[in-house]
Design an enzyme around this catalytic site. Structure first.
Site, PDB file in Angstrom:
ATOM      1  N   GLN A 110     -47.256 -16.778 -18.424  1.00 30.55           N
ATOM      2  CA  GLN A 110     -47.185 -17.994 -17.615  1.00 30.55           C
ATOM      3  C   GLN A 110     -46.253 -17.767 -16.424  1.00 30.55           C
ATOM      4  OE1 GLN A 110     -48.830 -20.740 -17.688  1.00 30.55           O
ATOM      5  NE2 GLN A 110     -49.823 -20.781 -19.672  1.00 30.55           N
ATOM      6  N   SER A 111     -46.420 -16.640 -15.736  1.00 33.02           N
ATOM      7  CA  SER A 111     -45.515 -16.251 -14.660  1.00 33.02           C
ATOM      8  C   SER A 111     -45.817 -17.002 -13.369  1.00 33.02           C
ATOM      9  CB  SER A 111     -45.630 -14.741 -14.408  1.00 33.02           C
ATOM     10  OG  SER A 111     -44.956 -14.377 -13.229  1.00 33.02           O
ATOM     11  N   ALA A 112     -44.811 -17.732 -12.860  1.00 33.55           N
ATOM     12  CA  ALA A 112     -44.951 -18.402 -11.570  1.00 33.55           C
ATOM     13  C   ALA A 112     -44.994 -17.384 -10.436  1.00 33.55           C
ATOM     14  CB  ALA A 112     -43.790 -19.376 -11.365  1.00 33.55           C
TER      15      ALA A 112
END
EC number: 4.4.1.15
Length: 393
Positions: A110-112
């Site tokens: 879930q890397s921004a």
């Protein structure tokens, strides 16, 4: 206190650099909201005074409730905003001038950061290749979904991800193919390399750039220091949440380079104090290599290993864990102010800003909203019971 001639000259050098640089964002402008805090030490109520102040001519007055300000960088872009957009602001134009056709980067599931690379590269006509740690989700949410929609995603095991640099390089080699070129973004920026877009060989070979993380918030500070909200030579206390610590160091470094009496407090979320201090020293070393004149003229004497004030979160925990009541607090802030926080990152900065402005701080307190709100979709899966609180008709 009058600035020294060296600081004045250095400030002019920085201003000249910022003016001459090509940027990804059309403007450094961002909204700044004013939040009123009504404390009772155990509970807080908040009110967004921004529209009220705007209608009254922007005069805050000298009395009234305790206040702090929020830089709404979460509104920079509908999908890829906050400090992730700021970090790419100077980087992507440099890479395009280098003739880069593809970017390879990595991040958590879930890397921004990965999502921002995917979105902004697609906007700039550069092919993004994203390596995500962990298994493919049955139902993609939040940043995972954005990465999948805009980028070419490959899932990698945790053991492979641990060898990050080697993993990135091997994947970049595959993307480049036999006739392509692989470069590291750090090396390109550090050595000042670059080719005109119009002078590439035109044979269709790929120029692949490996990007671990961008860095660049000095332009934001220059913009904020020019607002009437902050009078000349006014003391400002910046508060920011810290994952890697890059944004916090960039903010503090920018304040020194621009000759501002601004201090930075960073809430540590993902590492130890020594880990963040080591990150600070590493980033300062990188800055010295790229801008030696500015570093030796302004930064060197101003740091003394205390560029950023690193503080623990009020309720320390293993990174990624959400405690009882934190999602409810985010809901309260949203309902009372119209500002959406997430419990993993921005809520930590909000709590610190409230604590500082309710104390004896003589400086104006300024929280940087680093975005991260798309992460709520993933949290809604993990903590579904805390989101199902709707009233029955």
């Amino acid at each position: 206190m009058r600035p020294t001639p060296a600081l004045v000259a250095g400030g002019r050098m920085v201003t000249s650099f910022l003016s001459a640089t090509e940027w990804m964002l059309p403007s450094p402008a961002t909204q700044v909201h004013t939040i009123s805090v009504l404390p009772s030490r155990r509970d807080f109520a908040f009110s967004n005074l921004t529209m009220l102040l705007r209608n009254s001519g922007g005069n805050e007055g000298e009395s009234g409730s305790t206040k702090f300000h929020v830089v709404r960088d979460d509104l920079l872009h509908p999908l890829a905003n906050g400090n992730k957009a700021r970090k790419l602001d100077a980087l992507l134009p440099i890479l395009r001038r280098c003739g880069v056709t593809d970017i390879v980067t990595c991040g958590g599931c879930q890397s921004a950061h990965a999502a921002a690379i995917a979105v902004h590269c697609a906007e700039w006509g550069i092919r993004p290749h994203i390596l995500l740690r962990g298994e493919q989700l049955d139902v993609p949410t939040g940043y995972n979904l954005i990465s999948l929609m805009f980028g070419n995603v490959t899932y990698v095991s945790r053991s492979l991800y641990a060898q990050r640099d080697e993993m990135l390089y091997e994947h970049a080699i595959k993307v480049a193919g036999y006739s392509g070129t692989v470069m590291w973004a750090d090396e390109v920026i550090g050595k000042g390399l670059g080719v005109d877009e119009d002078t590439t060989d035109g044979n269709g070979s790929r120029r692949v750039m490996i990007v671990k993380e961008g860095a660049g918030v000095m332009r934001l500070l220059k913009y904020l220091s020019g607002l009437t909200l902050f009078r000349k030579d006014e003391k400002v206390h910046i508060v920011v949440d810290s994952g890697t610590g890059t944004t916090a160091v960039g903010l503090a470094l920018g304040a020194v380079c621009l000759g501002l009496q601004w201090r930075v407090t960073a809430v540590m979320l993902a590492d130890t104090l020594e880990g963040y201090k080591q990150r600070e020293r590493s980033l300062l070393s990188d800055f010295e290599k790229v801008f030696p004149e500015i570093y030796h003229g302004m930064v060197e004497d101003a740091t003394h290993d205390n560029l950023v004030q690193w503080v623990e979160r009020f309720s320390p925990r293993r990174f990624g864990k959400v405690l009882d009541g934190e999602i409810a607090m985010c809901r309260q802030v949203a309902q009372q102010t119209g500002i959406l926080l997430d419990p993993m990152y921005t809520l930590a900065a909000w709590e610190q800003a409230v604590d500082i402005c309710c104390g004896d701080s003589e400086a104006k307190v300024l929280m940087i909203h680093t975005g991260g709100t798309l992460g709520l979709f993933g949290l809604a899966q993990r903590y579904s019971s805390q989101f199902n609180t709707g009233e029955q008709p």
